[in-house]
Design an enzyme around this catalytic site. Structure first.
Site, mmCIF file in Angstrom:
data_model
loop_
_atom_site.group_PDB
_atom_site.id
_atom_site.type_symbol
_atom_site.label_atom_id
_atom_site.label_comp_id
_atom_site.label_asym_id
_atom_site.label_seq_id
_atom_site.Cartn_x
_atom_site.Cartn_y
_atom_site.Cartn_z
ATOM 1 N N GLU A 17 0.818 -1.221 0.000
ATOM 2 C CA GLU A 17 0.000 0.000 0.000
ATOM 3 C C GLU A 17 0.854 1.275 0.000
ATOM 4 O O GLU A 17 0.370 2.335 -0.363
ATOM 5 C CB GLU A 17 -0.972 -0.016 1.189
ATOM 6 C CG GLU A 17 -2.063 -1.078 1.008
ATOM 7 C CD GLU A 17 -2.922 -1.327 2.223
ATOM 8 O OE1 GLU A 17 -4.114 -1.640 2.042
ATOM 9 O OE2 GLU A 17 -2.432 -1.231 3.374
ATOM 10 N N GLY B 80 -12.593 -4.360 1.465
ATOM 11 C CA GLY B 80 -13.613 -5.272 0.942
ATOM 12 C C GLY B 80 -14.905 -4.495 0.763
ATOM 13 O O GLY B 80 -15.276 -3.685 1.610
ATOM 14 N N MET C 236 -9.365 -3.178 8.037
ATOM 15 C CA MET C 236 -8.838 -3.616 9.327
ATOM 16 C C MET C 236 -8.057 -2.544 10.097
ATOM 17 O O MET C 236 -7.426 -2.867 11.102
ATOM 18 C CB MET C 236 -7.969 -4.882 9.120
ATOM 19 C CG MET C 236 -8.749 -6.011 8.480
ATOM 20 S SD MET C 236 -7.799 -7.527 8.238
ATOM 21 C CE MET C 236 -7.526 -8.067 9.916
ATOM 22 N N GLU C 237 -8.103 -1.281 9.646
ATOM 23 C CA GLU C 237 -7.313 -0.240 10.344
ATOM 24 C C GLU C 237 -8.021 1.092 10.548
ATOM 25 O O GLU C 237 -7.733 1.812 11.516
ATOM 26 C CB GLU C 237 -5.997 0.051 9.576
ATOM 27 C CG GLU C 237 -5.027 -1.109 9.484
ATOM 28 C CD GLU C 237 -5.383 -2.090 8.377
ATOM 29 O OE1 GLU C 237 -6.103 -1.701 7.430
ATOM 30 O OE2 GLU C 237 -4.944 -3.258 8.473
ATOM 31 N N ASP D 81 -11.792 -6.671 -3.090
ATOM 32 C CA ASP D 81 -12.592 -7.914 -3.025
ATOM 33 C C ASP D 81 -13.980 -7.561 -2.490
ATOM 34 O O ASP D 81 -14.221 -6.419 -2.114
ATOM 35 C CB ASP D 81 -11.910 -8.938 -2.104
ATOM 36 C CG ASP D 81 -11.751 -8.401 -0.689
ATOM 37 O OD1 ASP D 81 -10.696 -7.811 -0.400
ATOM 38 O OD2 ASP D 81 -12.705 -8.516 0.111
HETATM 39 N N1 ADE Z 1 -9.242 -5.416 3.301
HETATM 40 C C1 ADE Z 1 -9.475 -5.748 2.014
HETATM 41 N N2 ADE Z 1 -10.380 -6.726 1.927
HETATM 42 C C2 ADE Z 1 -10.744 -7.039 3.188
HETATM 43 C C3 ADE Z 1 -11.622 -7.990 3.752
HETATM 44 N N3 ADE Z 1 -12.339 -8.805 2.996
HETATM 45 N N4 ADE Z 1 -11.729 -8.033 5.105
HETATM 46 C C4 ADE Z 1 -11.000 -7.206 5.882
HETATM 47 N N5 ADE Z 1 -10.151 -6.289 5.393
HETATM 48 C C5 ADE Z 1 -10.017 -6.204 4.062
#
Ligand code: ADE
Length: 230
Positions: free
Chosen positions: A13, A79, A173-174, A197
């Site tokens: 990143e 995501g 996640m951050e 995703d």
């Molecule tokens: N970052 C990118 N895709 C993610 C996902 N599916 N879950 C958590 N963090 C992500």
């Protein structure tokens, strides 16, 4: 003049940022590497935290308290929750929440602990800069709630829970942990994510396939923002 922190979670990143900046100076601190640099005459400090809320809080705090950054921009991937978000699309957070923070056993709402906040808004002026940059470049920018947790979500059930509980459009996640730090230290912050995703049962494979390309899309946008910030 302001000093702008640019944070990612993973090496992928921040690599596209390091490739574009000038006057790079590596600083090792607290088990991590911080990159002081300039971009179009602006002072910046770049770092990736490692994945998850704890590492992200540590890195955000150090960027502000040790390096003296007075704005923080986060660049990375997420995501998708909203079906209209496709791989490579950009989303900015107007607010963030922690989807895995749970003391509901005591009657509190999901994402809440006493003396905390369920939702933390990002800086409005930085969001406006992003909209201006998107317009200038003919790019579409989605805006919405981003939910953060210490889990890679690869399940439609978990994704629907996060969607219905927090009304979130994307997850990662951050972001919310960076929000907690910047909110407490009164530092304007901004969270940008490009979709890698759809947090479903194909998420792990999509993530591996699209991490690099989506991270690049986000990083290039962030550099245009650095140039545009007054
Ligand atoms: N970052 C990118 N895709 C993610 C996902 N599916 N879950 C958590 N963090 C992500």
């Amino acid at each position: 003049m302001s000093k702008i922190a640019i944070m990612g979670a993973m090496r992928e990143e921040i690599e596209p940022l390091l490739a574009q900046v000038e006057n790079l100076n590596r600083v090792e601190y607290a088990d991590n590497t911080y990159y002081e640099a300039t971009y179009k005459g602006k002072e910046i400090v770049i770092a990736y935290s490692k994945i998850g809320k704890v590492f992200a809080s540590l890195t955000a705090t150090i960027l502000i308290e040790k390096f003296g950054c007075d704005k923080l921009l986060f660049s990375g991937v997420a995501g998708a929750i909203s079906p209209d978000l496709k791989i490579g699309d950009l989303i900015i957070a107007d607010s963030l929440c922690q989807h895995d923070l749970d003391i509901t056993a005591f009657g509190h709402p999901h994402g809440y602990v006493p003396e905390g906040k369920v939702s933390i808004p990002t800086d409005k002026a930085l969001r406006e800069v992003a909209k201006q940059v998107a317009k200038q470049n003919g790019l579409e920018l989605k805006e919405g709630i981003i939910a953060t947790g210490d889990q890679f979500v690869a399940s439609v059930d978990r994704k629907s829970f996060i969607s219905t509980t927090f009304n979130a459009h994307a997850l990662e996640m951050e972001g919310a942990s960076v929000a907690v730090v910047c909110d407490a230290l009164k530092v304007p912050f901004f969270i940008l994510r490009a979709i890698s995703d759809s947090a479903n049962d194909e998420a792990d494979m999509d993530f591996d396939t699209f991490l690099e390309s989506s991270a690049k899309i986000s990083a290039h946008f962030i550099l245009d923002m650095v140039e545009a910030i007054e």
